[in-house]
Scaffold this active site. Structure first.
Site, PDB file in Angstrom:
ATOM      1  N   HIS A 271      55.215  56.278   4.328  1.00 13.61           N
ATOM      2  CA  HIS A 271      54.076  57.092   4.581  1.00 13.61           C
ATOM      3  C   HIS A 271      52.900  57.981   3.827  1.00 13.61           C
ATOM      4  O   HIS A 271      52.542  58.454   4.146  1.00 13.61           O
ATOM      5  CB  HIS A 271      55.062  59.124   4.498  1.00 13.61           C
ATOM      6  CG  HIS A 271      56.288  58.917   5.560  1.00 13.61           C
ATOM      7  ND1 HIS A 271      56.234  58.401   7.048  1.00 13.61           N
ATOM      8  CD2 HIS A 271      57.289  58.948   5.592  1.00 13.61           C
ATOM      9  CE1 HIS A 271      57.338  58.689   7.446  1.00 13.61           C
ATOM     10  NE2 HIS A 271      57.943  59.143   6.187  1.00 13.61           N
TER      11      HIS A 271
ATOM     12  N   ASP B  92      62.994  52.882   9.674  1.00 15.22           N
ATOM     13  CA  ASP B  92      63.307  53.896   9.714  1.00 15.22           C
ATOM     14  C   ASP B  92      63.175  54.544  11.054  1.00 15.22           C
ATOM     15  O   ASP B  92      61.990  54.336  11.486  1.00 15.22           O
ATOM     16  CB  ASP B  92      62.202  54.222   9.034  1.00 15.22           C
ATOM     17  CG  ASP B  92      63.108  55.652   7.963  1.00 15.22           C
ATOM     18  OD1 ASP B  92      63.193  55.387   6.707  1.00 15.22           O
ATOM     19  OD2 ASP B  92      62.079  56.989   8.616  1.00 15.22           O
TER      20      ASP B  92
ATOM     21  N   HIS C  65      61.418  57.943  11.092  1.00 11.60           N
ATOM     22  CA  HIS C  65      60.294  57.828  11.228  1.00 11.60           C
ATOM     23  C   HIS C  65      59.181  57.170  11.182  1.00 11.60           C
ATOM     24  O   HIS C  65      59.234  56.338  10.488  1.00 11.60           O
ATOM     25  CB  HIS C  65      60.128  58.947   9.383  1.00 11.60           C
ATOM     26  CG  HIS C  65      61.000  60.255   9.017  1.00 11.60           C
ATOM     27  ND1 HIS C  65      61.912  59.798   9.323  1.00 11.60           N
ATOM     28  CD2 HIS C  65      61.612  61.736   9.872  1.00 11.60           C
ATOM     29  CE1 HIS C  65      62.824  60.407   8.271  1.00 11.60           C
ATOM     30  NE2 HIS C  65      62.689  61.679   9.557  1.00 11.60           N
TER      31      HIS C  65
ATOM     32  N   ASP D  76      67.838  56.026   8.783  1.00 10.09           N
ATOM     33  CA  ASP D  76      67.695  57.262   8.598  1.00 10.09           C
ATOM     34  C   ASP D  76      68.533  57.803  10.255  1.00 10.09           C
ATOM     35  O   ASP D  76      68.128  58.883  10.645  1.00 10.09           O
ATOM     36  CB  ASP D  76      66.899  58.010   7.830  1.00 10.09           C
ATOM     37  CG  ASP D  76      65.889  57.545   8.001  1.00 10.09           C
ATOM     38  OD1 ASP D  76      65.443  56.621   8.828  1.00 10.09           O
ATOM     39  OD2 ASP D  76      64.606  58.424   7.217  1.00 10.09           O
TER      40      ASP D  76
HETATM   41 ZN    ZN Z   1      62.475  57.981   7.210  1.00  9.02          ZN
END
Ligand code: ZN
Length: 311
Positions: free
Chosen positions: A130, A167, A169, A248
């Site tokens: 991120h 991931d 996200h 995740d």
């Molecule tokens: Zn994540």
């Protein structure tokens, strides 16, 4: 040829506070699992070095890296903490942890490209995907995978590398850094909508972004990978494969609502090993991103490593 496992005790010392899901125990859970299953004997363990600012600035702006280093040095001197966003808390140990996390990815890249290892896994934190060119966010400070990919391109002179991000996200930071850099093909899937709410519209033609709905399970994800990632990777023929390995999207992980299980991570890793063997002499560097249910994280990293190590 072997699989190298990079980590460092400094990465454990970074602590964002009681109850924060991105916690030091994540690395303990992985290390304990390797010992308990005997997988440790198949790996070569190495301590992560500190990345240099020159290495970091291949992915980040000089202004950002210098300012962040100054901030983190102040925290180390004063013993205080500072929230860089509501979820991203820097503490006195953060500077060295973040430099080790990026340094692991760089050193792993050197090992694999020098033929000292077939592939490598960086069991490090803070995660990186991120972190944008100019901003820390979402538990991330420096973008470890992007730093390593640019190291492979700019220092080792590779012409094409792939970044795979599984991931749950969206890897908005990596996209921000490498969108438009046609030497890189980035393939990802991510739950959408979900933090950071980006990715549905790719920022560059070198991005294969696959938003997936909450509660999507492994069979649908595998079909998507076969349809969207693998043909693009075959055409691109990367000379090295980097993985933003977040776990995740596991069904037991509370930070996402997807339904992957260990067998899915095993299958995904097998596809990536296969791509790497066809095009990249098997060269893979995988860096830990998310994964917050400690048991699911440890088991998923275990199957990922088992495939990488070929045991
Ligand atoms: Zn994540």
């Amino acid at each position: 040829m072997n699989t190298v496992f990079y980590s460092h005790s400094d990465c454990r010392a970074h602590d964002m506070g009681a109850g924060h899901p991105e916690c030091p125990q994540r690395l303990d859970a992985i290390a304990d699992h390797l010992l308990a299953t005997g997988l440790d004997v198949a790996l070569t363990f190495k301590d992560a070095p500190l990345a240099t600012l020159e290495q970091i600035d291949r992915a980040h702006s000089t202004g950002y890296s210098l300012a962040l280093q100054d901030t983190l040095q102040q925290l180390a001197l004063t013993g205080s903490t500072k929230a860089l966003d509501p979820d991203t808390i820097a503490c006195p140990a953060t500077l060295n942890a973040a430099l080790r996390a990026a340094g692991a990815a760089v050193a792993a890249t050197d090992d694999v490209l020098a033929g000292r290892a077939q592939n490598a896994f960086c069991s490090v934190r803070p995660p990186g995907h991120h972190a944008t060119r100019d901003q820390a966010m979402g538990f991330c400070f420096f973008n470890n995978v992007a730093v390593a990919a640019r190291h492979a391109l700019d220092v080792h002179g590779l012409a094409r590398v792939a970044i795979i991000d599984f991931d749950v996200h969206h890897g908005n930071g990596t996209e921000d850094i490498i969108a438009g850099d046609e030497r890189v093909l980035m393939c990802s899937f991510f739950q959408h909508p979900l933090y950071p709410y980006s990715g549905a519209v790719p920022k560059g033609t070198n991005m294969v972004n696959v938003p997936v709905a909450p509660y999507t399970r492994g069979a649908a994800v595998r079909a998507t990978i076969e349809e969207m990632w693998l043909p693009a990777l075959e055409r691109f023929a990367p000379q090295m494969v980097f993985i933003s390995a977040g776990f995740d999207a596991h069904r037991e992980d509370d930070l996402g609502q997807m339904g992957l299980v260990e067998a899915d991570y095993e299958w995904i890793t097998r596809q990536l090993v296969s791509v790497a063997h066809r095009h990249a002499q098997g060269r893979i560097v995988s860096c830990l991103e998310g994964g917050y249910n400690l048991g699911a994280l440890a088991r998923s990293v275990g199957v990922h490593l088992r495939v990488l190590a070929g045991v």
